[in-house]
Design a protein around this motif. Structure first.
Motif, short mmCIF file in Angstrom:
data_model
loop_
_atom_site.label_atom_id
_atom_site.label_comp_id
_atom_site.label_asym_id
_atom_site.label_seq_id
_atom_site.Cartn_x
_atom_site.Cartn_y
_atom_site.Cartn_z
N LEU A 165 -52.13 -37.54 43.73
CA LEU A 165 -52.42 -36.33 42.97
C LEU A 165 -51.46 -35.21 43.33
O LEU A 165 -51.00 -34.46 42.45
N LYS A 169 -48.93 -33.30 40.79
CA LYS A 169 -48.89 -31.84 40.64
C LYS A 169 -47.49 -31.30 40.89
O LYS A 169 -47.03 -30.39 40.20
N GLU A 170 -46.81 -31.87 41.88
CA GLU A 170 -45.45 -31.42 42.19
C GLU A 170 -44.51 -31.72 41.03
O GLU A 170 -43.66 -30.89 40.67
N ALA A 173 -45.23 -29.25 38.24
CA ALA A 173 -44.65 -27.93 38.56
C ALA A 173 -43.15 -27.94 38.35
O ALA A 173 -42.57 -26.96 37.85
#
Length: 466
Positions: A165, A169-170, A173
């Motif tokens: 996860l 998310k990285e 972004a």
């Protein structure tokens, strides 16, 4: 005893085929799911009457094999009777986990044999026995009953899921940053096409050292009908109007003044310059100097040397209590200049030094930030934020003679609404200190940009390759 296989799209259809062809005396040996539905294996002791077309011989011919019994088919040496088979299958339900598949088949056979009439209730029970999806609440209830080794295996997978996860998310972004960059690039290209002069002037202001936010703000006030030269002059005047200067506030006032700032900014020399200027105007007995720099070697000796040259009083304080006592003793002086220790904005001792001026016994002391004019803009931002806990009366920019760009300090002063009091441009005491003037600062910034910032004036040496 013979064995037959039957296929149906569901359990009801397969059982109907067994009943139609073999009758109600058939025994279901096993069932399993296949691609098209359900497969049933059924055994029967005799040919169904509907299928009998040739009478069975009374005796077997020589050399003919005997019909295999039910025990031989299933690999058991027990009695060849349906009742004994059902009893044995019922008892095998308590077998260990390694015989799970055989026990499941026996259990199905037991249930089917107990309902040989193949009623609808039995078919519903068989279909209900198939695995069904569990609700979330039931899964949580069963999780509490898991064995310890199963729970530990689940716990081991949790960090892996968290890492996955975090990686997702990285990546999201990163994609967002790329999209924002592309959108900003498209908007900039659009603005260049629509307002080429404004975009050119924004580039010139940022090259001069101003932040992009301040440059954009100034451009928004520029009249659209101005040409390049008129707009540039207008922007410089507008920038000068945005700079707040305090005038000669230290040398015309009375009380205590402390110079604070990072190490190496020239605080001690600036204190000596101000003291010398004040002594020239009001006399050496009207000014005194105090140092609280107990970290730098020979800090007090350096200030004492300046004091001997000027002819004024010099003292040293190591604690806030000593500083309060010295300020009380020197209360008859018109001006008391305090030289502080230089710390990085990330040094924890900086906060301790700042708190020395807020112990309750200290008289009011004006604080002025001393910063080098050639400091990078991000460093200036952090330096100013480091002194948010104290009220700054103004700032002093030093080492203007070492600058190649002056727009960074001007941008910081405008954006943080920090008044500029004095500027220094050398080591001479007291000559190299001047009262800050907004137009002079902007003019100096423009001259530095013209001399070092423009492409035709900057020296671009070719990289030498071996």
């Amino acid at each position: 005893m013979k064995i037959r296989r039957f296929f149906g799209k569901d359990m009801r259809e397969a059982l109907s085929q067994v009943k139609a062809e073999l009758g109600s005396d058939a025994v279901i040996m096993s069932n399993r799911k296949v691609a098209d539905g359900i497969e049933l294996v059924a055994a029967y002791d005799k040919e169904p009457e509907a299928k009998l077309s040739v009478p069975k011989p009374a005796s077997k011919a020589p050399g003919q094999k005997a019909v295999p019994s039910l025990s031989e088919i299933i690999g058991d040496d027990g009695p060849d009777s349906l009742k004994a088979l059902l009893e044995k299958q019922h008892g095998s339900s308590a077998q260990p986990q390694s015989q799970k598949d055989t026990s499941a088949n026996a259990q199905h056979a037991n249930e089917i044999a107990s309902h040989l009439n193949f009623s609808d209730d039995f078919i519903d029970e068989v279909e209900a026995a198939q695995p069904q999806p569990q609700s979330r609440a039931s899964r949580y209830e069963q999780a509490d009953a898991f064995p310890s080794h199963q729970a530990s295996s689940i716990d081991e997978t949790a960090p892996n899921q968290s890492d996955e996860l975090a990686q997702i998310k990285e990546e999201l972004a990163s994609l967002r940053n790329v999209l924002q960059y592309q959108v900003a690039d498209l908007m900039e290209a659009k603005n260049k096409r629509q307002k080429p002069v404004h975009q050119y002037l924004i580039t010139r202001l940022t090259d001069m050292g101003l932040s992009h936010a301040l440059a954009t703000q100034l451009i928004n006030y520029t009249p659209a009908h101005y040409n390049e030269r008129e707009a540039w002059v207008y922007l410089l005047n507008l920038l000068a109007n945005r700079i707040n200067v305090t005038g000669n506030d230290i040398l015309t006032a009375q009380g205590a003044v402390a110079l604070v700032g990072p190490t190496g900014t020239g605080k001690t020399t600036t204190v000596a310059k101000l003291a010398a200027r004040y002594a020239q105007k009001y006399g050496p007995e009207s000014v005194a100097m105090i140092t609280i720099d107990t970290y730098r070697i020979a800090a007090f000796e350096q200030l004492a040397t300046y004091g001997k040259i000027i002819g004024c009083t010099v003292r040293k304080a190591q604690t806030s209590e000593e500083l309060a006592d010295l300020l009380f003793q020197l209360r008859h002086k018109r001006l008391v200049l305090i030289d502080t220790a230089g710390f990085s904005q990330r040094d924890s001792r900086l906060i301790k030094q700042i708190k020395q001026f807020d112990n309750g016994q200290m008289p009011q002391v004006k604080k002025y930030l001393v910063a080098q004019a050639n400091t990078q803009y991000p460093a200036l931002q952090r330096i100013i934020k480091a002194y948010d806990e104290i009220e700054l009366s103004g700032c002093i920019f030093t080492k203007l003679d070492e600058c190649y760009s002056l727009g960074e300090v001007l941008s910081a002063a405008v954006e943080y609404q920090l008044p500029v009091s004095y500027v220094t441009d050398g080591q001479k005491v007291p000559e190299d200190i001047k009262i800050a003037e907004a137009k002079s600062l902007v003019s100096a910034a423009a001259k530095l940009y013209k001399k070092y910032g423009l492409n035709h004036t900057s020296s671009n040496n070719a990289i030498k390759t071996a």
